[in-house]
Design a protein around this motif. Sequence first.
Motif, PDB file in Angstrom:
ATOM      1  N   ALA A  17      31.749-136.677  33.214  1.00  0.00           N
ATOM      2  CA  ALA A  17      32.897-135.804  32.996  1.00  0.00           C
ATOM      3  C   ALA A  17      33.550-136.089  31.651  1.00  0.00           C
ATOM      4  O   ALA A  17      33.947-135.172  30.925  1.00  0.00           O
ATOM      5  N   PHE A  18      33.646-137.395  31.309  1.00  0.00           N
ATOM      6  CA  PHE A  18      34.235-137.765  30.023  1.00  0.00           C
ATOM      7  C   PHE A  18      33.392-137.228  28.875  1.00  0.00           C
ATOM      8  O   PHE A  18      33.902-136.662  27.911  1.00  0.00           O
ATOM      9  N   ALA A  19      32.063-137.396  28.976  1.00  0.00           N
ATOM     10  CA  ALA A  19      31.160-136.933  27.915  1.00  0.00           C
ATOM     11  C   ALA A  19      31.267-135.436  27.724  1.00  0.00           C
ATOM     12  O   ALA A  19      31.258-134.928  26.615  1.00  0.00           O
ATOM     13  N   GLN A  20      31.373-134.693  28.844  1.00  0.00           N
ATOM     14  CA  GLN A  20      31.450-133.245  28.753  1.00  0.00           C
ATOM     15  C   GLN A  20      32.789-132.790  28.191  1.00  0.00           C
ATOM     16  O   GLN A  20      32.888-131.776  27.522  1.00  0.00           O
ATOM     17  N   GLY A  21      33.845-133.565  28.456  1.00  0.00           N
ATOM     18  CA  GLY A  21      35.167-133.128  28.058  1.00  0.00           C
ATOM     19  C   GLY A  21      35.584-133.530  26.658  1.00  0.00           C
ATOM     20  O   GLY A  21      36.506-132.967  26.095  1.00  0.00           O
ATOM     21  N   LYS A  22      34.895-134.500  26.047  1.00  0.00           N
ATOM     22  CA  LYS A  22      35.361-135.001  24.753  1.00  0.00           C
ATOM     23  C   LYS A  22      34.966-134.071  23.613  1.00  0.00           C
ATOM     24  O   LYS A  22      34.098-133.203  23.749  1.00  0.00           O
ATOM     25  N   ASP A  23      35.634-134.266  22.479  1.00  0.00           N
ATOM     26  CA  ASP A  23      35.378-133.425  21.314  1.00  0.00           C
ATOM     27  C   ASP A  23      33.976-133.662  20.765  1.00  0.00           C
ATOM     28  O   ASP A  23      33.434-134.766  20.868  1.00  0.00           O
ATOM     29  N   LEU A  24      33.413-132.618  20.181  1.00  0.00           N
ATOM     30  CA  LEU A  24      32.175-132.742  19.413  1.00  0.00           C
ATOM     31  C   LEU A  24      32.542-132.443  17.968  1.00  0.00           C
ATOM     32  O   LEU A  24      32.917-131.317  17.633  1.00  0.00           O
ATOM     33  N   LYS A  25      32.461-133.446  17.112  1.00  0.00           N
ATOM     34  CA  LYS A  25      32.814-133.271  15.712  1.00  0.00           C
ATOM     35  C   LYS A  25      31.632-132.657  14.969  1.00  0.00           C
ATOM     36  O   LYS A  25      30.543-133.234  14.939  1.00  0.00           O
ATOM     37  N   VAL A  26      31.876-131.492  14.386  1.00  0.00           N
ATOM     38  CA  VAL A  26      30.823-130.689  13.767  1.00  0.00           C
ATOM     39  C   VAL A  26      31.078-130.564  12.270  1.00  0.00           C
ATOM     40  O   VAL A  26      32.110-130.030  11.843  1.00  0.00           O
ATOM     41  N   ALA A  27      30.140-131.041  11.457  1.00  0.00           N
ATOM     42  CA  ALA A  27      30.273-130.935  10.007  1.00  0.00           C
ATOM     43  C   ALA A  27      29.836-129.565   9.520  1.00  0.00           C
ATOM     44  O   ALA A  27      28.805-129.039   9.948  1.00  0.00           O
ATOM     45  N   GLN A  58      28.632-124.225  26.079  1.00  0.00           N
ATOM     46  CA  GLN A  58      27.542-124.490  27.011  1.00  0.00           C
ATOM     47  C   GLN A  58      27.546-125.937  27.497  1.00  0.00           C
ATOM     48  O   GLN A  58      27.276-126.205  28.667  1.00  0.00           O
ATOM     49  N   ILE A  59      27.828-126.864  26.605  1.00  0.00           N
ATOM     50  CA  ILE A  59      27.771-128.280  26.994  1.00  0.00           C
ATOM     51  C   ILE A  59      29.151-128.823  27.385  1.00  0.00           C
ATOM     52  O   ILE A  59      29.326-130.026  27.579  1.00  0.00           O
ATOM     53  N   LYS A  60      30.105-127.905  27.477  1.00  0.00           N
ATOM     54  CA  LYS A  60      31.459-128.254  27.943  1.00  0.00           C
ATOM     55  C   LYS A  60      32.118-129.326  27.068  1.00  0.00           C
ATOM     56  O   LYS A  60      32.688-130.296  27.545  1.00  0.00           O
ATOM     57  N   ARG A  61      32.001-129.093  25.763  1.00  0.00           N
ATOM     58  CA  ARG A  61      32.677-129.940  24.790  1.00  0.00           C
ATOM     59  C   ARG A  61      33.540-129.049  23.894  1.00  0.00           C
ATOM     60  O   ARG A  61      33.283-127.842  23.766  1.00  0.00           O
ATOM     61  N   LYS A  62      34.519-129.617  23.242  1.00  0.00           N
ATOM     62  CA  LYS A  62      35.358-128.870  22.310  1.00  0.00           C
ATOM     63  C   LYS A  62      34.881-129.142  20.888  1.00  0.00           C
ATOM     64  O   LYS A  62      34.795-130.288  20.459  1.00  0.00           O
ATOM     65  N   ASP A  83      29.638-135.923  14.649  1.00  0.00           N
ATOM     66  CA  ASP A  83      28.537-136.101  15.600  1.00  0.00           C
ATOM     67  C   ASP A  83      27.298-135.298  15.234  1.00  0.00           C
ATOM     68  O   ASP A  83      26.169-135.731  15.503  1.00  0.00           O
ATOM     69  N   VAL A  84      27.495-134.115  14.660  1.00  0.00           N
ATOM     70  CA  VAL A  84      26.380-133.218  14.344  1.00  0.00           C
ATOM     71  C   VAL A  84      26.699-132.450  13.068  1.00  0.00           C
ATOM     72  O   VAL A  84      27.849-132.381  12.631  1.00  0.00           O
ATOM     73  N   ILE A  85      25.651-131.870  12.500  1.00  0.00           N
ATOM     74  CA  ILE A  85      25.791-130.931  11.383  1.00  0.00           C
ATOM     75  C   ILE A  85      25.305-129.575  11.871  1.00  0.00           C
ATOM     76  O   ILE A  85      24.151-129.441  12.290  1.00  0.00           O
ATOM     77  N   ILE A  86      26.187-128.585  11.853  1.00  0.00           N
ATOM     78  CA  ILE A  86      25.788-127.214  12.194  1.00  0.00           C
ATOM     79  C   ILE A  86      26.234-126.348  11.028  1.00  0.00           C
ATOM     80  O   ILE A  86      27.295-125.722  11.033  1.00  0.00           O
TER      81      ILE A  86
END
Length: 255
Positions: A17-27, A58-62, A83-86
């Motif tokens: 639940a924590f993993a799904q709810g936490k922010d995803l930092k996107v460059a 889809q992955i339930k992240r912000k 976390d990722v580059i999009i």
Amino acid sequence: MKKALLILALQAVAATAFAQGKDLKVAIDPTYEPFTFKTADGKPAGFDVDIASALCEQIKRKCVFVEQVWDSMIPGLQAKKYDVIISSMSITEDRLRAVDFTDKYYKTPSKIVVRNDIKYTDAASLKGKKIGVLKGSTQEKYANGELKPAGVIVTPYEAQDQVYLDIKSGRLDGTVADIVEVNGGFLSKPEGKDYSAVGEPLLIPKYFGAGVGVAMRKGDAALKGELNAAIKAIRDNGTYKKLNDKYFKFDVYGQ
């Protein structure tokens, strides 16, 4: 024993639940219209941004967008600034040595763009001409590998919009750029009226890779699996087509 197993199960559920709810930092590099740019009020926008938001849903992240100069994208990822580059990053052999990628989420060719008064036939016909490219891009790699040996002056820039400013001012004769981006960011605008894309579409694998994917740190297998499933999901449920048609009159997913 049962109590211990129950505690472990609850901890696993809580961790998920924590993993799904936490922010995803996107460059993103917001100088690459229509894929990544900023609106008049400074908000990130574009196809990449919308794709990122759809994947996060889809992955339930912000999604939290982090602006980054293109040439520093991968070092910033490795330094855990995000976390990722999009941001329209092509999947190439060189980059795969440093980071992991998801499956592609689009694939479009690049083209050489020059003034209409320049008679282009091949690389040699551009001898002495000044071509600007995005520093650290696949287009820079192509230009250095194919145009520079023919006598073309290749100049790297920190952002693609800086290339267009120098073309407009007369300091450059043209560029090598993604055909969709250069149409949206330059050719379709008044300052691009005296310029055209020339030659064949550029899809040479050793320079341009196998399409554009989401980049992440090496070994982040769980996130890679989630995002691959999310890419498939938005392709299957119609979200991808809706976003594609918002920006383009053709399917950018490619072959």
